[in-house]
Write a protein that holds these residues in place. Structure first.
Motif, PDB file in Angstrom:
ATOM      1  N   THR A  54       0.840  -1.203   0.000  1.00  0.00           N
ATOM      2  CA  THR A  54       0.000   0.000   0.000  1.00  0.00           C
ATOM      3  C   THR A  54       0.873   1.251   0.000  1.00  0.00           C
ATOM      4  N   MET A  55       1.943   1.203   0.798  1.00  0.00           N
ATOM      5  CA  MET A  55       2.865   2.335   0.874  1.00  0.00           C
ATOM      6  C   MET A  55       3.432   2.658  -0.514  1.00  0.00           C
ATOM      7  N   ARG A  56       3.783   1.614  -1.266  1.00  0.00           N
ATOM      8  CA  ARG A  56       4.288   1.827  -2.622  1.00  0.00           C
ATOM      9  C   ARG A  56       3.226   2.488  -3.493  1.00  0.00           C
ATOM     10  N   ARG A  57       1.979   1.961  -3.409  1.00  0.00           N
ATOM     11  CA  ARG A  57       0.921   2.508  -4.261  1.00  0.00           C
ATOM     12  C   ARG A  57       0.558   3.933  -3.858  1.00  0.00           C
ATOM     13  N   VAL A  58       0.556   4.214  -2.555  1.00  0.00           N
ATOM     14  CA  VAL A  58       0.287   5.588  -2.096  1.00  0.00           C
ATOM     15  C   VAL A  58       1.397   6.521  -2.591  1.00  0.00           C
ATOM     16  N   GLY A  59       2.633   6.050  -2.531  1.00  0.00           N
ATOM     17  CA  GLY A  59       3.765   6.859  -2.991  1.00  0.00           C
ATOM     18  C   GLY A  59       3.630   7.237  -4.455  1.00  0.00           C
ATOM     19  N   VAL A  60       3.274   6.247  -5.268  1.00  0.00           N
ATOM     20  CA  VAL A  60       3.112   6.488  -6.714  1.00  0.00           C
ATOM     21  C   VAL A  60       1.969   7.470  -6.961  1.00  0.00           C
ATOM     22  N   ALA A  61       0.898   7.356  -6.135  1.00  0.00           N
ATOM     23  CA  ALA A  61      -0.290   8.197  -6.333  1.00  0.00           C
ATOM     24  C   ALA A  61      -0.072   9.631  -5.862  1.00  0.00           C
ATOM     25  N   MET A  62       0.933   9.859  -5.013  1.00  0.00           N
ATOM     26  CA  MET A  62       1.166  11.215  -4.507  1.00  0.00           C
ATOM     27  C   MET A  62       1.662  12.114  -5.625  1.00  0.00           C
ATOM     28  N   PRO A  63       1.163  13.376  -5.662  1.00  0.00           N
ATOM     29  CA  PRO A  63       1.662  14.281  -6.709  1.00  0.00           C
ATOM     30  C   PRO A  63       3.158  14.550  -6.529  1.00  0.00           C
ATOM     31  N   VAL A  64       3.837  14.788  -7.641  1.00  0.00           N
ATOM     32  CA  VAL A  64       5.280  15.047  -7.602  1.00  0.00           C
ATOM     33  C   VAL A  64       5.588  16.254  -6.705  1.00  0.00           C
ATOM     34  N   SER A  65       4.666  17.207  -6.642  1.00  0.00           N
ATOM     35  CA  SER A  65       4.906  18.415  -5.834  1.00  0.00           C
ATOM     36  C   SER A  65       5.082  18.078  -4.348  1.00  0.00           C
ATOM     37  N   LEU A  66       4.596  16.913  -3.912  1.00  0.00           N
ATOM     38  CA  LEU A  66       4.696  16.541  -2.488  1.00  0.00           C
ATOM     39  C   LEU A  66       5.769  15.489  -2.251  1.00  0.00           C
ATOM     40  N   ARG A  67       6.657  15.310  -3.233  1.00  0.00           N
ATOM     41  CA  ARG A  67       7.721  14.307  -3.093  1.00  0.00           C
ATOM     42  C   ARG A  67       9.095  14.968  -3.228  1.00  0.00           C
ATOM     43  N   GLU A  68       9.532  15.649  -2.199  1.00  0.00           N
ATOM     44  CA  GLU A  68      10.882  16.203  -2.074  1.00  0.00           C
ATOM     45  C   GLU A  68      11.276  17.186  -3.164  1.00  0.00           C
ATOM     46  N   THR A  69      10.292  17.772  -3.865  1.00  0.00           N
ATOM     47  CA  THR A  69      10.640  18.729  -4.914  1.00  0.00           C
ATOM     48  C   THR A  69      10.610  20.172  -4.405  1.00  0.00           C
ATOM     49  N   SER A  70      10.116  20.356  -3.164  1.00  0.00           N
ATOM     50  CA  SER A  70       9.923  21.710  -2.618  1.00  0.00           C
ATOM     51  C   SER A  70       8.951  22.517  -3.472  1.00  0.00           C
ATOM     52  N   GLN A  71       8.089  21.841  -4.214  1.00  0.00           N
ATOM     53  CA  GLN A  71       7.103  22.518  -5.068  1.00  0.00           C
ATOM     54  C   GLN A  71       5.708  22.512  -4.432  1.00  0.00           C
ATOM     55  N   GLY A  72       5.575  21.990  -3.219  1.00  0.00           N
ATOM     56  CA  GLY A  72       4.262  21.934  -2.574  1.00  0.00           C
ATOM     57  C   GLY A  72       4.404  21.886  -1.067  1.00  0.00           C
ATOM     58  N   GLY A  73       3.270  21.673  -0.391  1.00  0.00           N
ATOM     59  CA  GLY A  73       3.277  21.538   1.072  1.00  0.00           C
ATOM     60  C   GLY A  73       3.834  22.768   1.766  1.00  0.00           C
ATOM     61  N   LEU A  74       4.546  22.557   2.868  1.00  0.00           N
ATOM     62  CA  LEU A  74       5.073  23.667   3.666  1.00  0.00           C
ATOM     63  C   LEU A  74       6.077  24.522   2.893  1.00  0.00           C
ATOM     64  N   ALA A  75       6.727  23.912   1.881  1.00  0.00           N
ATOM     65  CA  ALA A  75       7.720  24.661   1.095  1.00  0.00           C
ATOM     66  C   ALA A  75       7.082  25.802   0.311  1.00  0.00           C
ATOM     67  N   ARG A  76       5.765  25.729   0.066  1.00  0.00           N
ATOM     68  CA  ARG A  76       5.100  26.758  -0.735  1.00  0.00           C
ATOM     69  C   ARG A  76       4.176  27.651   0.090  1.00  0.00           C
ATOM     70  N   THR A  77       4.356  27.658   1.409  1.00  0.00           N
ATOM     71  CA  THR A  77       3.642  28.623   2.252  1.00  0.00           C
ATOM     72  C   THR A  77       4.317  29.983   2.085  1.00  0.00           C
ATOM     73  N   PRO A  78       3.604  31.082   2.402  1.00  0.00           N
ATOM     74  CA  PRO A  78       4.262  32.409   2.296  1.00  0.00           C
ATOM     75  C   PRO A  78       5.572  32.450   3.076  1.00  0.00           C
ATOM     76  N   THR A  79       5.584  31.861   4.275  1.00  0.00           N
ATOM     77  CA  THR A  79       6.818  31.890   5.081  1.00  0.00           C
ATOM     78  C   THR A  79       7.896  31.000   4.461  1.00  0.00           C
ATOM     79  N   GLY A  80       7.481  29.823   3.964  1.00  0.00           N
ATOM     80  CA  GLY A  80       8.439  28.921   3.314  1.00  0.00           C
ATOM     81  C   GLY A  80       9.112  29.609   2.132  1.00  0.00           C
ATOM     82  N   LEU A  81       8.301  30.327   1.334  1.00  0.00           N
ATOM     83  CA  LEU A  81       8.846  31.032   0.167  1.00  0.00           C
ATOM     84  C   LEU A  81       9.765  32.167   0.604  1.00  0.00           C
TER      85      LEU A  81
END
Lengths: 293, 224
Positions: free
Chosen positions: A256-283
């Motif tokens: 399941t972990m593998r399938r969840v990983g594949v299903a996660m958008p690239v922005s939430l996989r260590e690219t700093s393109q989503g999540g906390l990295a894209r908050t006003p403070t993160g930016l």
């Protein structure tokens, strides 16, 4: 004998031989690397020494990382524990302080063991040292625990991932927490089946965990996440040792972990393109660090 | 299948196995490929290496590797300052390379004897590396094996001399690649072996008339 591919197979082999998961995985590694079991145990004991040195260094220094984002939190938590005020108590309180200490040493370019990765390097030493010191496990038992944890990580890596870029932070901190839970159940004399349950319980609680490093650094939110997953490892170990059974078998959780990983958008996989990295403070932090260069 | 210590390790200086430990190994591997102490290094960073270099200490790690430090050497933190003491001049810049891994560095080295070498390599995760080009020749060197690299004139018999010599020393060849720019000109050979390349195997290989350079690169963890 072929390589172990699943937790089910690993546990069956140990039960059939009437031995521990640590013994089975050491025998496999001995064949795989063409090295005697004693040399493998000695290398794992060396890892343990480096982990303990990192805990001591992190608690002693309180140094800020080059970015200024983290550092000094291990000392704050350790002082609160020493004053007797920590709500989480002796073992979890130590796990928190130690996990932060090692992660802060990592952020400050000190020496650590990437177990399974550098970004999650505080979880194993935090949880294992806190349990071992408080319960007085022997060094032999600790090495057995670390071998079991490495075996669990190996199966997770082969069937899912231990890379945040591939499967999100469930693959780094989630795997680290599950591995630490396996180590603690082994050290505490739990059965192979209970170790499998501990891994399943811990991993289930990390599914879908995003990897979102602010400014691309493994500092925010990673360092503090190490403290949370060190404690989660203790929770999973206690449940498994009490006899709590995961409704979903551990190998299905890993799949399941593998399938969840594949299903996660690239922005939430260590690219700093989503999540906390894209908050006003993160930016804003990212801009500040860029300007500094 | 990976081994236990691919998960439990490496012992390294933080913060990132790919941006720090892998970068140390790239620097160390480039130094070994140069075959002598480097006096000058021009390092061009591509992709993620270029973007997050400072925060991950990638620059310190690459220089630390070029100084011969191992991935767990705590001097890496102060490698930029130590370079002058070791007689190494360096410069960093960024570059856009076509069709390469996001963590790639192009390292141009000048050794103390004045010879130069151009090494391109990537940090491919978990501290593992892949050297993809030496002096413009495409190669695949992982450092997982003991490696022998030769640069020689593209003539019949050179490969036979080298492989025969290794056979005489009881060295088993695991993987082998040969590439060249033009027929009859210069060629490069990479031999990855199960056993370390013994020192006594090298002089007869160096003595081959068509031979220009012979480099014995130990497996990672055994000197790199």
């Amino acid at each position: 004998m072929s390589s172990i591919r699943s937790f089910g197979e690993w546990i069956r082999r140990a039960e059939t031989a009437g031995t521990t998961l640590a013994a089975v995985i050491t025998e496999q590694e001995s064949r795989h690397a063409q090295r005697p079991a004693a040399a493998i145990r000695a290398d794992m004991a060396r890892n343990w020494r480096v982990m303990r040195e990192a805990i001591a260094a992190g608690l002693a220094s309180g140094e800020k990382s080059p970015s200024g984002l983290v550092g000094g939190d291990a000392r704050l938590c350790h002082a609160r524990l020493e004053s007797g005020k920590a709500l989480t108590g002796e073992i979890a309180g130590r796990a928190i302080a130690y996990a932060l200490a090692v992660s802060e040493v990592n952020a400050c370019m000190g020496r650590i063991v990437a177990f399974p990765t550098a970004g999650s390097c505080g979880i194993m030493p935090g949880a294992v040292a806190a349990a071992a010191e408080t319960r007085g496990y022997s060094e032999d038992a600790i090495v057995d625990g670390l071998l079991t944890a490495a075996g669990a990580g190996l199966i997770i890596a082969e069937n899912a991932s231990i890379s945040g870029a591939e499967a999100g932070c469930q693959a780094e901190c989630g795997a680290g927490g599950a591995m630490a839970a396996a180590a603690i159940v082994q050290m505490d004399g739990g059965s192979p089946r209970q170790i499998g349950m501990a891994v399943a319980l811990a991993l289930k609680n990390a599914l879908g965990l995003v990897c979102d490093p602010v400014a691309g650094l493994v500092e925010v939110p990673c360092v503090r996440r190490n403290a949370f997953y060190a404690v989660q490892a203790l929770v999973a170990a206690d449940m498994a040792l009490a006899g709590v059974e995961s409704a979903i078998p551990v190998d299905e959780v890993v799949d399941t972990m593998r399938r969840v990983g594949v299903a996660m958008p690239v922005s939430l996989r260590e690219t700093s393109q989503g999540g906390l990295a894209r908050t006003p403070t993160g930016l804003a932090i990212e801009r500040r660090l860029h300007d500094k260069e | 299948m990976r081994g236990l210590f691919d998960i439990a390790g490496p012992i390294m200086v933080g913060p990132s196995s790919s941006h720090t430990a892998g970068a140390v190994r790239l620097g160390a591997m480039a130094r070994v490929i140069l075959g002598e102490r480097p006096a000058a290094a021009q390092i061009k960073l591509h992709g993620s290496f270029a973007q997050t270099c400072r925060g991950h200490g990638t620059d310190k790690a690459l220089i630390g590797g070029l100084l011969g430090f191992a991935p767990d050497d705590e001097r890496i933190k102060s490698a930029l300052g130590l370079a002058a003491d070791h007689g190494l001049k360096y410069g960093f810049s960024t570059v856009e390379l076509p069709d390469v891994h996001p963590n790639t560095a192009l390292i141009e080295l000048t050794g103390v004897s004045g010879q130069t070498r151009r090494v391109v390599g990537a940090s491919v995760g978990g501290g593992n590396i892949l050297i993809t080009s030496i002096d413009g020749y495409p190669v695949r060197v992982t450092g997982q094996y003991h490696t022998l690299i030769t640069i020689h004139e593209d003539k019949p018999g050179v490969i036979a001399v080298v492989t025969k010599r290794l056979a005489e020393e009881g060295v088993n060849i695991a993987f082998m690649q040969v590439s060249r720019q033009e027929r009859g000109e210069e060629a490069l050979m990479v031999i990855e072996a199960d056993e370390a390349i013994p020192h006594q195997a090298l002089p007869p290989i160096r003595a081959v008339a068509a031979m220009k350079a012979v480099l014995a690169v130990p497996a990672l963890g055994e000197g790199v």
